[in-house]
Design an enzyme around this catalytic site. Structure first.
Site, PDB file in Angstrom:
ATOM      1  N   HIS A  96       9.584  -5.484  -3.369  1.00  0.00           N
ATOM      2  CA  HIS A  96       8.075  -5.870  -3.434  1.00  0.00           C
ATOM      3  C   HIS A  96       7.240  -4.911  -4.367  1.00  0.00           C
ATOM      4  O   HIS A  96       7.510  -3.956  -4.729  1.00  0.00           O
ATOM      5  CB  HIS A  96       7.616  -5.639  -1.810  1.00  0.00           C
ATOM      6  N   ASP A  98       3.363  -3.371  -3.748  1.00  0.00           N
ATOM      7  CA  ASP A  98       2.361  -2.754  -2.596  1.00  0.00           C
ATOM      8  C   ASP A  98       1.283  -4.091  -2.539  1.00  0.00           C
ATOM      9  O   ASP A  98       0.505  -3.885  -3.229  1.00  0.00           O
ATOM     10  CB  ASP A  98       2.106  -1.497  -2.700  1.00  0.00           C
ATOM     11  N   HIS A 245       9.400  -2.038  -5.996  1.00  0.00           N
ATOM     12  CA  HIS A 245      10.245  -0.910  -5.615  1.00  0.00           C
ATOM     13  C   HIS A 245      11.122  -1.506  -4.427  1.00  0.00           C
ATOM     14  O   HIS A 245      10.727  -2.556  -3.611  1.00  0.00           O
ATOM     15  CB  HIS A 245       9.522   0.440  -5.410  1.00  0.00           C
ATOM     16  N   ARG A 260       2.252   8.151   2.097  1.00  0.00           N
ATOM     17  CA  ARG A 260       1.851   7.515   0.897  1.00  0.00           C
ATOM     18  C   ARG A 260       0.414   7.243   0.794  1.00  0.00           C
ATOM     19  O   ARG A 260      -0.311   6.931   2.001  1.00  0.00           O
ATOM     20  CB  ARG A 260       2.546   5.916   0.858  1.00  0.00           C
TER      21      ARG A 260
END
Ligand code: SIN
Length: 271
Positions: A96, A98, A245, A260
């Site tokens: 995917h 983000d 990622h 994150r």
């Protein structure tokens, strides 16, 4: 600052930068160039508190607040990435980009891992979406150029993570299938199995066939991939406009912990 490439085209380890300190302009310019050149930058042995983590990300733009955690009052810009023996899923275990359901998806994410599984594992795979585009045939490139796809937050956040949608639902937006990176001017394959529901203007079976061919292309082309092996206190910054990622959950029942912070793009993805 010293750079050690992870692959010839994607990912580099960066030595000689302390992200807890405010970066002077010259260091930031060098770092920004490395970010453009390598897409994924890995910084080891960083000791950061939340304010320092956010201050580093803020050098790249305005911080993003994740649609699943909008109501978090303290540090709403921090997304906790926590997997334990009790977890029923690990965030991001699938290819995917983000939050592409947003109108302005993040331009970058900075994941700071402080606890790695004691059995090893828990790596993150990154894939180069410039190269994914370049490896398509000219005929396929011409067919995809001009198409648009819908990206729907309900797919991961309700479908996979079983969260309760906010009033009005999770964001859902349309982006070109092939976008142009706003800074490098290079073309990028911009559909992902995490968020993309369908390609507009095609019959459902046609859209499914093309998306599944493109996802297969990403998943089955090893030369697209750079693998980041975490150690405690590693921060990895990725360019969310030209990479995908995939978290690897190979360490059950052990734990992994990180946080994150993402940076909102100042323009929509455009063809
Ligand atoms: C994410 O998708 O941002 C999480 C990646 C990871 O935990 O490796």
């Amino acid at each position: 600052m010293e750079l050690s490439p992870i692959t010839p085209h994607l990912g580099a380890e960066v030595d000689g930068v302390d992200l807890a300190q405010e970066l002077d302009e010259q260091t930031f310019v060098q770092l920004h160039q490395a970010f453009m050149d390598w897409g994924v930058l890995v910084f080891r042995n960083q000791k950061l508190n939340r304010d320092q983590h956010k201050a580093f990300a803020r050098r790249f733009g305005t911080l993003h607040v994740h649609p699943m955690y909008k109501d978090q009052t303290k540090h709403p810009e921090i997304l906790r990435v926590k997997t334990t023996a009790e977890s029923v899923y690990t965030a991001g275990e699938g290819w995917h980009t983000d939050v592409t359901c947003d109108e302005f998806p993040p331009l970058a994410s900075a994941l700071y891992i402080t606890e790695t599984p004691e059995c090893g594992g828990g790596d993150t795979l990154f894939a180069d979406m410039y190269l994914a585009y370049e490896l398509l045939s000219d005929t396929m490139k011409a067919m995809l150029d001009g198409l648009e796809a819908v990206h729907d937050g309900a797919i991961p956040y309700v479908g996979s993570y079983k969260s309760t949608p906010p009033e009005g639902g999770y964001p859902r937006n349309t982006h070109p299938v092939i976008v142009t990176h706003p800074e490098t001017g290079r073309k990028v394959l911009y559909v992902n199995s995490g968020f993309t529901s369908h390609i507009k203007g095609l019959k459902p079976a046609e859209s499914r066939a093309i998306l599944s061919m493109l996802y297969q292309h990403i998943a089955s082309t090893p030369r697209l991939i750079a693998r980041v092996q975490w150690q405690p206190d590693t921060l990895t910054l990725w360019d969310n406009r030209c990479t995908q990622h995939h978290a690897v959950w190979d360490y059950f029942p052990h734990s992994r912990y990180g946080e994150r912070v993402s940076v909102v793009a100042d323009s929509r993805p455009v063809a």
